[in-house]
Design an enzyme around this catalytic site. Sequence first.
Site, PDB file in Angstrom:
ATOM      1  N   LYS A 115      -6.326  -3.121   6.358  1.00 35.83           N
ATOM      2  CA  LYS A 115      -7.589  -3.196   7.104  1.00 35.83           C
ATOM      3  C   LYS A 115      -8.644  -4.005   6.345  1.00 35.83           C
ATOM      4  O   LYS A 115      -8.459  -4.336   5.185  1.00 35.83           O
ATOM      5  CB  LYS A 115      -8.104  -1.774   7.391  1.00 35.83           C
ATOM      6  CG  LYS A 115      -7.111  -0.918   8.180  1.00 35.83           C
ATOM      7  CD  LYS A 115      -6.964  -1.358   9.631  1.00 35.83           C
ATOM      8  CE  LYS A 115      -5.688  -0.881  10.294  1.00 35.83           C
ATOM      9  NZ  LYS A 115      -5.647   0.523  10.665  1.00 35.83           N
TER      10      LYS A 115
HETATM   11  C1  LIG Z   1      -4.923   1.671  11.441  1.00 39.41           C
HETATM   12  C2  LIG Z   1      -5.503   2.347  12.619  1.00 39.41           C
HETATM   13  C3  LIG Z   1      -5.616   3.744  12.734  1.00 39.41           C
HETATM   14  C4  LIG Z   1      -4.954   4.714  11.793  1.00 39.41           C
HETATM   15  O1  LIG Z   1      -5.237   4.571  10.495  1.00 39.41           O
HETATM   16  P1  LIG Z   1      -4.196   4.901   9.328  1.00 39.41           P
HETATM   17  O2  LIG Z   1      -5.050   4.806   8.115  1.00 39.41           O
HETATM   18  O3  LIG Z   1      -3.116   3.873   9.381  1.00 39.41           O
HETATM   19  O4  LIG Z   1      -3.691   6.268   9.564  1.00 39.41           O
HETATM   20  C5  LIG Z   1      -6.278   4.260  13.823  1.00 39.41           C
HETATM   21  N1  LIG Z   1      -6.762   3.470  14.790  1.00 39.41           N
HETATM   22  C6  LIG Z   1      -6.645   2.129  14.741  1.00 39.41           C
HETATM   23  C7  LIG Z   1      -7.238   1.311  15.840  1.00 39.41           C
HETATM   24  C8  LIG Z   1      -5.985   1.533  13.670  1.00 39.41           C
HETATM   25  O5  LIG Z   1      -5.822   0.210  13.638  1.00 39.41           O
END
Ligand SMILES: *Cc1c(COP(=O)(O)O)cnc(C)c1O
Length: 450
Positions: A204
């Site tokens: 991210k």
């Molecule tokens: C990555 C993501 C999540 C979940 O996050 P994790 O840290 O991978 O558990 C939730 N919502 C969206 C839109 C995401 O891209």
Amino acid sequence: MGASEGTKSKLALLGGAKAVTCDPGDMFTWPIVSEQHERAVLEVLRSGRMSGLDVTRQFEKRYAEMLGRKYALAGPNGTAAILDAMYGLAIGPGDEVICPSITYWASIVQAYVLGATPVFADVDPDTLCIDPQDFERRITPRTKAVVVVHYAGMPAEMDAIMEIAAGHKIKILEDCSHAHGALYKGKEVGTFGEVAAFSLMTGKSLPIGEGGILLTDDRRIYERALLYSHYARHDEITLDELKPFAGLPAGGFKHRMHQLSAAFGLVQLELFPAQMAEIDKAMNAFCDLLEGVPGIRPMRPDASTRSTKGGWYYPHFKYVPQELGGLSLSRFCAAVRAEGSVCNPGCNKPLHGHPLFTEMDVYGHGRPTRIAHLGDTARIEDYVQTLPVAERMMQRVFEVPWFKHDRRAIIAEHAAAYRKVVDNHAALLPDDSAGDADLGGYSSFFSANR
Ligand SMILES: *Cc1c(COP(=O)(O)O)cnc(C)c1O
């Protein structure tokens, strides 16, 4: 046309020379790990405080300050933060939760754990975020909350969404996992709804390792989340309605953040504004070079609205095949990739058609989980949905390179790769037979772009 120009314009997919020849260096390396990070992580590692709370609390405090919110609660991942946020909102059996169909699964699947029913809304083709009108159409007396996803960096249309939600007394959970630092009309995403959650995993735009965080101004939401899955922090619980139950995690989950992530995260929060500014410059430069090119449309907010894409996670452009003789998106993308750039067709596949939402009995209720708590008269047929925009988008958007540095020579080569394919698209039409069936996927993390 001279002979050299002739070879230059011959598409790499058809045997010509590649448009991208520069060594990308660390252009796409992510996260950017410095000695400062290493020192912070080693300090916690050597002290053995991996399961402690001191560094995590500092991280939460800074994150809350950054967004101007009262409470922050860090956890092991974004999925957990969203589940905690849902419990914080008191989402429970028989409640419907509206969510855009185009998103990563962890925006909504957790609703099942709480006995709630996901209801999908269509998306706006210009933003890939929830379409406010369709959100309103999906509201029923059962609707408790809406998950608003600021998808692929783009802030959702918050003015309209908040007005509709307020009118129907529906709570807003902002899933900001794609949009760290993005602004909607000058205000940061994650500051609009009753509660917000961010994934902070490695891919991210604000990566801390594995991690997630919940933010709210509402003490009750915060304390319910603590009660649910943060038993080691029940000394923070003050509300009379919750106090008698302190001591054991009400949800049976343990959502403590690993302090190696918190330590890494503290450094990241310091560096994030500068990194984000650099990415924003680089990505806007790339978009500027391709604005007005037939067949493709950069996707970014109108700058005059003071909305921005923040860290530009998972950036996409729109595809307009009728301007390129009907060329399939698959072949267009294959040609751009052959030139040496990044170009992946589609995005997160619409969730509403997956059998998890149309047939699966996850917990053995003897009927699909989607309707397990809606009473005996509920029929799954009434929850099977058709969402025309979401279903079309896999053939109408593609992922572009996510530049981490504003290095104009490299950016120009990637833009040239796109222009070259557009300029010479006619050469791709004769063998364009593969078609665009089944594009996109349920996970974006393993794409070639990182
Ligand atoms: C990555 C993501 C999540 C979940 O996050 P994790 O840290 O991978 O558990 C939730 N919502 C969206 C839109 C995401 O891209």
